[in-house]
Design a protein around this motif. Structure first.
Motif, PDB file in Angstrom:
ATOM      1  N   LEU A  20      -1.342  -0.773  -2.235  1.00 22.35           N
ATOM      2  CA  LEU A  20      -1.501  -0.910  -0.913  1.00 22.35           C
ATOM      3  C   LEU A  20      -2.289  -0.971   0.024  1.00 22.35           C
ATOM      4  CD1 LEU A  20       2.320   1.217  -1.052  1.00 22.35           C
ATOM      5  CD2 LEU A  20       2.181  -1.432  -0.985  1.00 22.35           C
ATOM      6  N   ASP A  21      -2.239  -1.894   0.068  1.00 24.44           N
ATOM      7  CA  ASP A  21      -3.527  -2.160   1.188  1.00 24.44           C
ATOM      8  C   ASP A  21      -3.667  -3.215   2.233  1.00 24.44           C
ATOM      9  OD1 ASP A  21      -6.176  -2.146   1.759  1.00 24.44           O
ATOM     10  OD2 ASP A  21      -7.004  -4.436   0.595  1.00 24.44           O
ATOM     11  N   THR A  22      -2.669  -1.308   3.328  1.00 25.71           N
ATOM     12  CA  THR A  22      -2.774  -2.725   4.092  1.00 25.71           C
ATOM     13  C   THR A  22      -3.493  -2.664   5.814  1.00 25.71           C
ATOM     14  OG1 THR A  22      -1.467  -1.022   5.111  1.00 25.71           O
ATOM     15  CG2 THR A  22      -0.207  -2.622   3.594  1.00 25.71           C
ATOM     16  N   ALA A  23      -4.491  -1.283   5.725  1.00 23.57           N
ATOM     17  CA  ALA A  23      -4.976  -0.904   6.817  1.00 23.57           C
ATOM     18  C   ALA A  23      -6.630  -1.892   7.181  1.00 23.57           C
ATOM     19  CB  ALA A  23      -5.492   0.551   6.291  1.00 23.57           C
ATOM     20  N   ARG A  96      -2.126   3.672  -2.721  1.00 26.98           N
ATOM     21  CA  ARG A  96      -1.167   3.965  -3.580  1.00 26.98           C
ATOM     22  C   ARG A  96      -0.753   3.298  -4.003  1.00 26.98           C
ATOM     23  NH1 ARG A  96       3.589   8.069  -1.594  1.00 26.98           N
ATOM     24  NH2 ARG A  96       4.239   7.703  -3.914  1.00 26.98           N
ATOM     25  N   THR A  97      -0.498   2.675  -5.791  1.00 25.39           N
ATOM     26  CA  THR A  97      -0.287   2.235  -6.521  1.00 25.39           C
ATOM     27  C   THR A  97       1.046   2.266  -7.443  1.00 25.39           C
ATOM     28  OG1 THR A  97      -1.868   3.087  -8.567  1.00 25.39           O
ATOM     29  CG2 THR A  97      -2.520   1.647  -7.222  1.00 25.39           C
ATOM     30  N   ASP A  98       2.012   4.019  -7.386  1.00 26.85           N
ATOM     31  CA  ASP A  98       2.704   3.594  -8.370  1.00 26.85           C
ATOM     32  C   ASP A  98       3.921   3.109  -7.918  1.00 26.85           C
ATOM     33  OD1 ASP A  98       4.352   6.432  -6.088  1.00 26.85           O
ATOM     34  OD2 ASP A  98       2.042   6.245  -5.886  1.00 26.85           O
ATOM     35  N   ASP A  99       5.315   2.728  -8.632  1.00 28.09           N
ATOM     36  CA  ASP A  99       6.648   2.666  -8.321  1.00 28.09           C
ATOM     37  C   ASP A  99       6.577   3.588  -7.658  1.00 28.09           C
ATOM     38  OD1 ASP A  99       5.864   0.508 -11.020  1.00 28.09           O
ATOM     39  OD2 ASP A  99       7.081   1.862 -12.007  1.00 28.09           O
ATOM     40  N   GLU A 100       6.894   4.352  -7.407  1.00 30.50           N
ATOM     41  CA  GLU A 100       7.233   4.304  -6.569  1.00 30.50           C
ATOM     42  C   GLU A 100       6.828   4.420  -5.098  1.00 30.50           C
ATOM     43  OE1 GLU A 100       8.698   9.728  -4.194  1.00 30.50           O
ATOM     44  OE2 GLU A 100       7.316   9.464  -6.219  1.00 30.50           O
ATOM     45  N   ALA A 101       6.190   4.679  -4.738  1.00 31.47           N
ATOM     46  CA  ALA A 101       5.004   4.118  -3.327  1.00 31.47           C
ATOM     47  C   ALA A 101       5.743   2.679  -3.427  1.00 31.47           C
ATOM     48  CB  ALA A 101       3.395   4.218  -3.698  1.00 31.47           C
ATOM     49  N   GLY A 103       8.315   1.382  -4.296  1.00 36.03           N
ATOM     50  CA  GLY A 103       9.624   1.030  -4.031  1.00 36.03           C
ATOM     51  C   GLY A 103      10.487   1.042  -2.836  1.00 36.03           C
ATOM     52  N   ALA A 104       9.317   2.657  -2.261  1.00 41.24           N
ATOM     53  CA  ALA A 104       9.945   3.118  -0.698  1.00 41.24           C
ATOM     54  C   ALA A 104       8.671   1.901   0.378  1.00 41.24           C
ATOM     55  CB  ALA A 104       8.897   4.064  -0.544  1.00 41.24           C
ATOM     56  N   PHE A 105       7.504   1.201  -0.117  1.00 39.36           N
ATOM     57  CA  PHE A 105       7.511   0.276   1.172  1.00 39.36           C
ATOM     58  C   PHE A 105       8.523  -1.022   0.658  1.00 39.36           C
ATOM     59  CE2 PHE A 105       5.433  -3.830   1.938  1.00 39.36           C
ATOM     60  CZ  PHE A 105       4.139  -3.224   3.403  1.00 39.36           C
ATOM     61  N   ARG A 106       9.602  -1.229  -0.547  1.00 40.77           N
ATOM     62  CA  ARG A 106      10.753  -2.383  -0.448  1.00 40.77           C
ATOM     63  C   ARG A 106      11.818  -2.256   0.532  1.00 40.77           C
ATOM     64  NH1 ARG A 106       7.834  -3.191  -5.533  1.00 40.77           N
ATOM     65  NH2 ARG A 106       9.704  -1.934  -6.267  1.00 40.77           N
ATOM     66  N   GLU A 107      11.767  -1.116  -0.020  1.00 45.48           N
ATOM     67  CA  GLU A 107      13.032  -0.346   0.866  1.00 45.48           C
ATOM     68  C   GLU A 107      12.987  -0.734   2.149  1.00 45.48           C
ATOM     69  OE1 GLU A 107      15.671   3.800   1.042  1.00 45.48           O
ATOM     70  OE2 GLU A 107      13.707   3.670  -0.167  1.00 45.48           O
TER      71      GLU A 107
END
Length: 223
Positions: A20-23, A96-101, A103-107
Protein backbone atom coordinates in the motif's frame (compact mmCIF):
# COMPACT_ATOMS: atom_id res chain seq x y z
CA UNK A 1 -16.93 17.75 -27.35
CA UNK A 2 -13.72 17.69 -25.32
CA UNK A 3 -13.06 14.73 -23.08
CA UNK A 4 -11.21 14.00 -19.86
CA UNK A 5 -9.16 10.82 -19.74
CA UNK A 6 -8.31 9.72 -16.21
CA UNK A 7 -5.36 7.38 -16.73
CA UNK A 8 -3.93 5.10 -14.07
CA UNK A 9 -0.13 5.12 -13.86
CA UNK A 10 2.05 2.25 -15.04
CA UNK A 11 3.21 -0.67 -12.89
CA UNK A 12 5.43 0.15 -9.91
CA UNK A 13 7.67 -1.81 -7.60
CA UNK A 14 4.98 -1.41 -4.93
CA UNK A 15 2.37 -2.94 -7.23
CA UNK A 16 4.60 -5.96 -7.68
CA UNK A 17 5.17 -6.23 -3.91
CA UNK A 18 1.46 -5.60 -3.20
CA UNK A 19 2.47 -2.74 -0.93
CA UNK A 20 0.00 0.00 0.00
CA UNK A 21 1.95 2.93 -1.41
CA UNK A 22 -0.06 6.15 -1.30
CA UNK A 23 2.13 8.82 0.33
CA UNK A 24 4.04 11.21 -1.91
CA UNK A 25 6.37 10.84 -3.73
CA UNK A 26 5.91 7.05 -3.79
CA UNK A 27 7.57 4.28 -5.77
CA UNK A 28 8.96 4.49 -9.30
CA UNK A 29 7.83 2.58 -12.37
CA UNK A 30 9.23 -0.84 -13.10
CA UNK A 31 10.71 -1.50 -16.54
CA UNK A 32 7.40 -3.12 -17.42
CA UNK A 33 5.58 -0.02 -16.19
CA UNK A 34 7.64 2.10 -18.56
CA UNK A 35 6.72 -0.22 -21.43
CA UNK A 36 3.06 0.05 -20.45
CA UNK A 37 3.31 3.83 -20.69
CA UNK A 38 4.97 3.56 -24.11
CA UNK A 39 2.22 1.26 -25.29
CA UNK A 40 -0.47 3.64 -24.02
CA UNK A 41 1.13 6.47 -25.97
CA UNK A 42 1.35 4.38 -29.13
CA UNK A 43 -2.20 3.04 -28.87
CA UNK A 44 -3.69 6.46 -28.14
CA UNK A 45 -1.91 8.64 -30.65
CA UNK A 46 -3.21 12.20 -30.74
CA UNK A 47 -3.24 14.84 -33.42
CA UNK A 48 -1.45 18.10 -32.81
CA UNK A 49 -1.96 21.35 -34.71
CA UNK A 50 0.64 23.76 -33.41
CA UNK A 51 -0.03 24.19 -29.70
CA UNK A 52 -3.61 22.98 -30.01
CA UNK A 53 -3.00 19.34 -29.07
CA UNK A 54 -4.36 17.62 -25.99
CA UNK A 55 -3.31 18.58 -22.48
CA UNK A 56 -1.17 15.98 -20.67
CA UNK A 57 -0.99 16.20 -16.89
CA UNK A 58 -0.12 14.05 -13.89
CA UNK A 59 -0.34 13.94 -10.13
CA UNK A 60 2.70 14.79 -8.01
CA UNK A 61 3.51 11.12 -7.41
CA UNK A 62 6.72 9.84 -9.00
CA UNK A 63 4.94 6.98 -10.79
CA UNK A 64 2.35 9.31 -12.31
CA UNK A 65 4.93 11.85 -13.44
CA UNK A 66 7.08 9.13 -15.01
CA UNK A 67 4.08 7.67 -16.83
CA UNK A 68 3.11 11.07 -18.21
CA UNK A 69 6.68 11.83 -19.23
CA UNK A 70 6.93 8.58 -21.21
CA UNK A 71 3.59 9.24 -22.94
CA UNK A 72 4.74 12.79 -23.66
CA UNK A 73 7.91 11.47 -25.32
CA UNK A 74 5.81 9.26 -27.60
CA UNK A 75 3.46 12.10 -28.49
CA UNK A 76 6.11 14.77 -28.83
CA UNK A 77 4.26 16.74 -26.18
CA UNK A 78 4.91 18.29 -22.76
CA UNK A 79 3.60 17.03 -19.43
CA UNK A 80 2.77 19.15 -16.40
CA UNK A 81 2.05 18.33 -12.75
CA UNK A 82 -1.27 19.07 -11.02
CA UNK A 83 -1.49 19.15 -7.20
CA UNK A 84 -4.36 17.53 -5.36
CA UNK A 85 -4.98 14.52 -7.63
CA UNK A 86 -2.81 11.94 -5.86
CA UNK A 87 -4.00 8.61 -4.46
CA UNK A 88 -6.32 8.07 -1.49
CA UNK A 89 -4.06 8.30 1.56
CA UNK A 90 -3.77 5.01 3.45
CA UNK A 91 -2.62 6.51 6.75
CA UNK A 92 -1.72 3.81 9.27
CA UNK A 93 -1.99 1.17 6.55
CA UNK A 94 0.80 2.75 4.49
CA UNK A 95 3.61 0.43 3.36
CA UNK A 96 1.81 -2.71 4.53
CA UNK A 97 1.55 -5.76 2.28
CA UNK A 98 -0.57 -8.13 4.42
CA UNK A 99 -4.09 -9.30 3.66
CA UNK A 100 -5.46 -7.64 6.80
CA UNK A 101 -4.31 -4.20 5.69
CA UNK A 102 -5.65 -4.65 2.18
CA UNK A 103 -8.95 -5.87 3.60
CA UNK A 104 -9.21 -2.84 5.90
CA UNK A 105 -8.50 -0.49 2.98
CA UNK A 106 -11.15 -2.15 0.80
CA UNK A 107 -13.66 -2.12 3.65
CA UNK A 108 -13.44 1.67 3.96
CA UNK A 109 -13.72 2.12 0.19
CA UNK A 110 -16.81 -0.11 0.18
CA UNK A 111 -18.34 2.11 2.88
CA UNK A 112 -17.66 5.15 0.70
CA UNK A 113 -19.30 3.54 -2.32
CA UNK A 114 -22.26 2.64 -0.10
CA UNK A 115 -22.83 6.24 0.97
CA UNK A 116 -20.65 6.76 4.07
CA UNK A 117 -18.17 9.41 2.82
CA UNK A 118 -16.96 10.53 6.23
CA UNK A 119 -15.69 7.10 7.29
CA UNK A 120 -11.91 7.61 7.64
CA UNK A 121 -9.05 5.31 6.86
CA UNK A 122 -7.22 5.16 10.22
CA UNK A 123 -4.72 8.00 10.16
CA UNK A 124 -5.60 8.66 6.52
CA UNK A 125 -8.38 10.28 4.54
CA UNK A 126 -12.14 10.13 4.31
CA UNK A 127 -13.86 10.32 0.93
CA UNK A 128 -14.96 13.85 1.78
CA UNK A 129 -11.31 14.79 2.24
CA UNK A 130 -10.34 13.18 -1.07
CA UNK A 131 -13.06 15.09 -2.91
CA UNK A 132 -12.11 18.38 -1.23
CA UNK A 133 -8.67 18.26 -2.86
CA UNK A 134 -9.41 16.36 -6.09
CA UNK A 135 -12.67 17.87 -7.38
CA UNK A 136 -11.45 21.51 -7.41
CA UNK A 137 -8.55 20.41 -9.62
CA UNK A 138 -10.95 18.73 -12.06
CA UNK A 139 -13.27 21.73 -12.02
CA UNK A 140 -10.34 23.98 -12.88
CA UNK A 141 -9.30 21.71 -15.75
CA UNK A 142 -12.86 21.67 -17.09
CA UNK A 143 -13.05 25.45 -17.04
CA UNK A 144 -9.60 25.98 -18.55
CA UNK A 145 -9.48 23.30 -21.22
CA UNK A 146 -12.76 21.45 -21.74
CA UNK A 147 -15.09 24.38 -22.35
CA UNK A 148 -15.63 26.84 -25.18
CA UNK A 149 -14.70 26.87 -28.88
CA UNK A 150 -11.03 26.11 -28.18
CA UNK A 151 -11.71 23.09 -25.97
CA UNK A 152 -8.97 20.44 -25.85
CA UNK A 153 -8.94 16.88 -24.57
CA UNK A 154 -7.21 16.40 -21.22
CA UNK A 155 -5.22 13.32 -20.22
CA UNK A 156 -4.63 13.21 -16.46
CA UNK A 157 -2.38 10.45 -15.10
CA UNK A 158 -3.59 9.65 -11.62
CA UNK A 159 -4.30 6.64 -9.38
CA UNK A 160 -6.66 3.67 -9.35
CA UNK A 161 -8.77 4.17 -6.24
CA UNK A 162 -8.99 7.94 -6.61
CA UNK A 163 -9.92 7.73 -10.30
CA UNK A 164 -12.76 5.29 -9.69
CA UNK A 165 -14.20 7.29 -6.81
CA UNK A 166 -13.99 10.62 -8.61
CA UNK A 167 -15.30 9.31 -11.93
CA UNK A 168 -18.25 7.61 -10.24
CA UNK A 169 -19.08 10.86 -8.47
CA UNK A 170 -18.75 13.10 -11.53
CA UNK A 171 -20.77 10.90 -13.88
CA UNK A 172 -23.25 9.46 -11.37
CA UNK A 173 -22.05 5.89 -11.94
CA UNK A 174 -23.40 3.18 -9.66
CA UNK A 175 -21.06 2.55 -6.73
CA UNK A 176 -21.29 -1.23 -7.04
CA UNK A 177 -20.03 -1.06 -10.63
CA UNK A 178 -17.24 1.35 -9.70
CA UNK A 179 -16.15 -0.75 -6.72
CA UNK A 180 -16.09 -3.98 -8.71
CA UNK A 181 -14.54 -2.69 -11.93
CA UNK A 182 -10.88 -2.08 -11.20
CA UNK A 183 -8.52 -0.30 -13.59
CA UNK A 184 -5.33 -2.07 -14.64
CA UNK A 185 -2.11 -0.11 -14.87
CA UNK A 186 -2.52 2.47 -17.69
CA UNK A 187 -6.23 1.69 -17.85
CA UNK A 188 -8.42 4.78 -18.06
CA UNK A 189 -11.86 6.28 -17.60
CA UNK A 190 -13.14 8.50 -20.42
CA UNK A 191 -15.60 11.28 -19.61
CA UNK A 192 -17.10 13.86 -21.95
CA UNK A 193 -17.72 17.33 -20.57
CA UNK A 194 -20.71 19.04 -22.14
CA UNK A 195 -22.99 21.79 -20.85
CA UNK A 196 -21.56 21.42 -17.37
CA UNK A 197 -22.29 17.69 -17.20
CA UNK A 198 -19.97 14.67 -17.26
CA UNK A 199 -21.02 11.88 -19.61
CA UNK A 200 -19.17 8.55 -19.24
CA UNK A 201 -17.98 6.81 -22.42
CA UNK A 202 -15.51 4.17 -21.28
CA UNK A 203 -14.36 2.59 -18.03
CA UNK A 204 -11.26 0.50 -18.68
CA UNK A 205 -12.28 -2.08 -21.26
CA UNK A 206 -16.00 -1.45 -20.67
CA UNK A 207 -17.88 0.93 -22.94
CA UNK A 208 -20.99 2.85 -21.94
CA UNK A 209 -23.80 2.52 -21.09
CA UNK A 210 -23.07 1.99 -17.40
CA UNK A 211 -25.38 1.59 -14.45
CA UNK A 212 -26.16 5.12 -13.25
CA UNK A 213 -27.65 6.48 -10.05
CA UNK A 214 -29.88 9.49 -9.46
CA UNK A 215 -27.43 11.13 -7.03
CA UNK A 216 -23.61 11.23 -6.85
CA UNK A 217 -21.71 9.41 -4.10
CA UNK A 218 -21.89 12.53 -1.94
CA UNK A 219 -23.00 16.10 -2.41
CA UNK A 220 -20.38 18.06 -4.32
CA UNK A 221 -18.18 19.75 -1.67
CA UNK A 222 -17.66 22.62 -4.08
CA UNK A 223 -21.46 22.86 -4.12
Amino acid sequence: MARLYLVRHGETTSNVMRRLDTALPGAALTDFGVRQAVRYGLENQVERTGDAGPVLLSSQATRAQQTAEVIASVWGADAEVVPGVHEVQAGELEDRTDDEAHGAFREILDRWYSGDPDAPIPGGESLTMVFERYLPAVTDLAQRYLSGPDARDVYLVSHGAAIRLVAAHLAGIDGKFAAATHLPNTGSVELEYTDGLWVPHRWGATRAPFALVDEPLVADPMG
